[in-house]
Design a protein around this motif. Structure first.
Motif, PDB file in Angstrom:
ATOM      1  N   HIS A   1      26.642 115.956  27.545  1.00 10.86           N
ATOM      2  CA  HIS A   1      25.521 115.015  27.563  1.00 10.86           C
ATOM      3  C   HIS A   1      26.049 113.585  27.672  1.00 10.86           C
ATOM      4  N   VAL A   2      25.989 113.011  28.875  1.00  7.45           N
ATOM      5  CA  VAL A   2      26.398 111.633  29.102  1.00  7.45           C
ATOM      6  C   VAL A   2      25.231 110.716  28.736  1.00  7.45           C
ATOM      7  N   HIS A   3      25.521 109.603  28.068  1.00 11.53           N
ATOM      8  CA  HIS A   3      24.470 108.671  27.654  1.00 11.53           C
ATOM      9  C   HIS A   3      23.586 108.262  28.839  1.00 11.53           C
ATOM     10  N   LYS A   4      22.264 108.264  28.614  1.00 15.50           N
ATOM     11  CA  LYS A   4      21.267 107.734  29.540  1.00 15.50           C
ATOM     12  C   LYS A   4      21.326 108.396  30.906  1.00 15.50           C
ATOM     13  N   CYS A   5      21.574 109.714  30.922  1.00  8.42           N
ATOM     14  CA  CYS A   5      21.625 110.459  32.189  1.00  8.42           C
ATOM     15  C   CYS A   5      20.757 111.714  32.122  1.00  8.42           C
ATOM     16  N   ALA A   6      19.561 111.581  31.553  1.00 12.29           N
ATOM     17  CA  ALA A   6      18.571 112.662  31.483  1.00 12.29           C
ATOM     18  C   ALA A   6      19.033 113.843  30.640  1.00 12.29           C
ATOM     19  N   GLY A   7      19.988 113.621  29.752  1.00 15.03           N
ATOM     20  CA  GLY A   7      20.509 114.710  28.954  1.00 15.03           C
ATOM     21  C   GLY A   7      19.487 115.353  28.034  1.00 15.03           C
ATOM     22  N   THR A   8      18.600 114.548  27.470  1.00 14.58           N
ATOM     23  CA  THR A   8      17.585 115.114  26.587  1.00 14.58           C
ATOM     24  C   THR A   8      16.666 116.056  27.350  1.00 14.58           C
ATOM     25  N   SER A   9      16.249 115.667  28.552  1.00 16.85           N
ATOM     26  CA  SER A   9      15.401 116.539  29.369  1.00 16.85           C
ATOM     27  C   SER A   9      16.099 117.859  29.661  1.00 16.85           C
ATOM     28  N   ILE A  10      17.390 117.806  29.943  1.00 13.89           N
ATOM     29  CA  ILE A  10      18.148 119.013  30.254  1.00 13.89           C
ATOM     30  C   ILE A  10      18.267 119.907  29.023  1.00 13.89           C
ATOM     31  N   GLU A  11      18.566 119.319  27.895  1.00  6.38           N
ATOM     32  CA  GLU A  11      18.727 120.124  26.685  1.00  6.38           C
ATOM     33  C   GLU A  11      17.408 120.774  26.272  1.00  6.38           C
ATOM     34  N   VAL A  12      16.323 120.032  26.398  1.00 10.86           N
ATOM     35  CA  VAL A  12      15.019 120.605  26.066  1.00 10.86           C
ATOM     36  C   VAL A  12      14.679 121.743  27.018  1.00 10.86           C
ATOM     37  N   ALA A  13      14.992 121.592  28.310  1.00  6.61           N
ATOM     38  CA  ALA A  13      14.698 122.641  29.296  1.00  6.61           C
ATOM     39  C   ALA A  13      15.487 123.910  29.008  1.00  6.61           C
ATOM     40  N   LEU A  14      16.713 123.771  28.531  1.00  5.94           N
ATOM     41  CA  LEU A  14      17.564 124.935  28.302  1.00  5.94           C
ATOM     42  C   LEU A  14      17.369 125.557  26.925  1.00  5.94           C
ATOM     43  N   ALA A  15      16.790 124.821  25.991  1.00  4.51           N
ATOM     44  CA  ALA A  15      16.706 125.280  24.604  1.00  4.51           C
ATOM     45  C   ALA A  15      16.008 126.634  24.479  1.00  4.51           C
ATOM     46  N   ALA A  16      14.985 126.859  25.286  1.00  3.72           N
ATOM     47  CA  ALA A  16      14.226 128.106  25.189  1.00  3.72           C
ATOM     48  C   ALA A  16      15.038 129.320  25.625  1.00  3.72           C
ATOM     49  N   HIS A  17      16.154 129.104  26.303  1.00  2.42           N
ATOM     50  CA  HIS A  17      16.961 130.211  26.813  1.00  2.42           C
ATOM     51  C   HIS A  17      18.193 130.475  25.958  1.00  2.42           C
ATOM     52  N   LEU A  18      18.290 129.815  24.823  1.00  8.22           N
ATOM     53  CA  LEU A  18      19.464 129.953  23.973  1.00  8.22           C
ATOM     54  C   LEU A  18      19.209 130.919  22.827  1.00  8.22           C
ATOM     55  N   MET A  19      20.296 131.410  22.252  1.00  8.22           N
ATOM     56  CA  MET A  19      20.231 132.343  21.144  1.00  8.22           C
ATOM     57  C   MET A  19      20.629 131.622  19.856  1.00  8.22           C
ATOM     58  N   PRO A  20      20.374 132.244  18.684  1.00  7.83           N
ATOM     59  CA  PRO A  20      20.624 131.554  17.412  1.00  7.83           C
ATOM     60  C   PRO A  20      22.052 131.053  17.218  1.00  7.83           C
ATOM     61  N   ASN A  21      23.048 131.735  17.769  1.00  8.37           N
ATOM     62  CA  ASN A  21      24.423 131.285  17.553  1.00  8.37           C
ATOM     63  C   ASN A  21      24.907 130.315  18.616  1.00  8.37           C
ATOM     64  N   ASP A  22      24.034 129.908  19.547  1.00  9.88           N
ATOM     65  CA  ASP A  22      24.364 128.846  20.487  1.00  9.88           C
ATOM     66  C   ASP A  22      24.177 127.492  19.793  1.00  9.88           C
ATOM     67  N   LEU A  23      24.955 126.513  20.225  1.00 16.90           N
ATOM     68  CA  LEU A  23      24.925 125.205  19.578  1.00 16.90           C
ATOM     69  C   LEU A  23      24.210 124.191  20.450  1.00 16.90           C
ATOM     70  N   VAL A  24      23.185 123.546  19.888  1.00 18.70           N
ATOM     71  CA  VAL A  24      22.517 122.414  20.532  1.00 18.70           C
ATOM     72  C   VAL A  24      22.747 121.206  19.631  1.00 18.70           C
ATOM     73  N   LEU A  25      23.460 120.230  20.141  1.00 17.06           N
ATOM     74  CA  LEU A  25      23.815 119.059  19.343  1.00 17.06           C
ATOM     75  C   LEU A  25      22.987 117.875  19.815  1.00 17.06           C
ATOM     76  N   GLY A  26      21.916 117.567  19.070  1.00 18.99           N
ATOM     77  CA  GLY A  26      21.048 116.467  19.447  1.00 18.99           C
ATOM     78  C   GLY A  26      19.899 116.911  20.321  1.00 18.99           C
ATOM     79  N   SER A  27      19.008 115.955  20.637  1.00 18.26           N
ATOM     80  CA  SER A  27      17.888 116.088  21.591  1.00 18.26           C
ATOM     81  C   SER A  27      16.720 116.913  21.059  1.00 18.26           C
ATOM     82  N   THR A  28      16.927 118.178  20.720  1.00 16.40           N
ATOM     83  CA  THR A  28      15.843 118.979  20.166  1.00 16.40           C
ATOM     84  C   THR A  28      15.711 118.665  18.670  1.00 16.40           C
ATOM     85  N   PRO A  29      14.556 118.981  18.054  1.00 15.82           N
ATOM     86  CA  PRO A  29      14.415 118.721  16.611  1.00 15.82           C
ATOM     87  C   PRO A  29      15.528 119.356  15.780  1.00 15.82           C
TER      88      PRO A  29
END
Length: 255
Positions: A13-41
């Motif tokens: 996630h590079v600063h100010k390069c739509a990273g939050t939009s990307i992380e939110v889009a991918l969050a629904a496809h992740l499993m509990p042991n995947d790591l999301v650092l930032g962006s989603t609640p």
């Protein structure tokens, strides 16, 4: 940043390069042991914990993620990131910084201390160099000329997030915000999933003529490698004179 053990990919996630939009889009496809650092609640809530335990946070670099995962796993997984026209990325930082200050304004006592003693409030968002620079800059041009701007993490060159110390790319794929539709389709194909991307405020690159030579000199001094490495036309100053060759003392292109 996303580190997915199930789908075996890393998103840097590079600063100010739509990273939050990307992380939110991918969050629904992740499993509990995947790591999301930032962006989603959940990612924001656990970011400090992961930083303490594994040394990675929302804007960890590719080099840091590679070190944590190990070179063999990194080579086997798919790694990607998105970049943005350097000027529009800085404009986004300026707008974001001003917005933070406007939504969390100084109290009367804090403003008095600032006006009388130039003491910044000891709280967020005033710890951020970009917020301080934005509050002291009435225009984007002035923001680019402010020395505090270039001390903020959001203004650091993009190559530092994605390359090694020799400026060699560490990620497999680098998309551009400006061609997000096509590049995001490539990412979805590589990940074998469908994740619609809601991306707004894409760069139009229509502000170059409004900048002074002094502002362009700062952009060039800090961002020349980003222009060259990620395929953006290198700007010329208003005088029409070519930029001087990079020097190790003051140019990021020297590494």
């Amino acid at each position: 940043m996303i580190v997915s053990f199930n789908r075996q990919f890393v998103f840097v996630h590079v600063h100010k390069c739509a990273g939050t939009s990307i992380e939110v889009a991918l969050a629904a496809h992740l499993m509990p042991n995947d790591l999301v650092l930032g962006s989603t609640p959940g990612g924001e809530r656990l970011q400090a914990v992961f930083k303490q335990v594994i040394g990675l946070d929302k804007h960890a670099t590719a080099a840091q993620a590679r070190q944590w995962l190990g070179p063999q796993r990194w080579a086997q997984w798919f790694s990607f990131a998105f970049v943005r026209h350097p000027l529009e990325r800085l404009r986004s930082l300026y707008t974001f910084a001003r917005g933070l200050a406007e939504t969390q304004p100084m109290t009367d006592d804090e403003r008095r201390l600032w006006e009388e003693q130039e003491r910044w409030p000891n709280r967020l968002p005033y710890h951020y160099a970009a917020v301080r620079a934005a509050l002291q800059s009435e225009t984007f041009d002035a923001f680019l000329c402010h020395p505090l701007t270039w001390r903020d993490a959001g203004a650091q060159p993009m190559w530092r997030s994605l390359c090694d110390e020799r400026q060699q790319l560490l990620v497999d794929f680098v998309g551009q915000v400006e061609r997000a539709e096509d590049d995001w389709a490539e990412v979805q194909q590589r990940l074998a999933l469908q994740a619609p991307l809601g991306m707004h405020n894409r760069s139009q690159r229509n502000t170059e003529a409004q900048l002074s030579d002094a502002a362009w000199a700062q952009v060039r001094a800090h961002c020349l490698t980003d222009f060259q490495l990620f395929g953006y036309p290198v700007p010329e100053p208003l005088t029409g004179e070519p930029w001087p060759a990079p020097s190790p003392e003051n140019d990021d292109a020297a590494g």
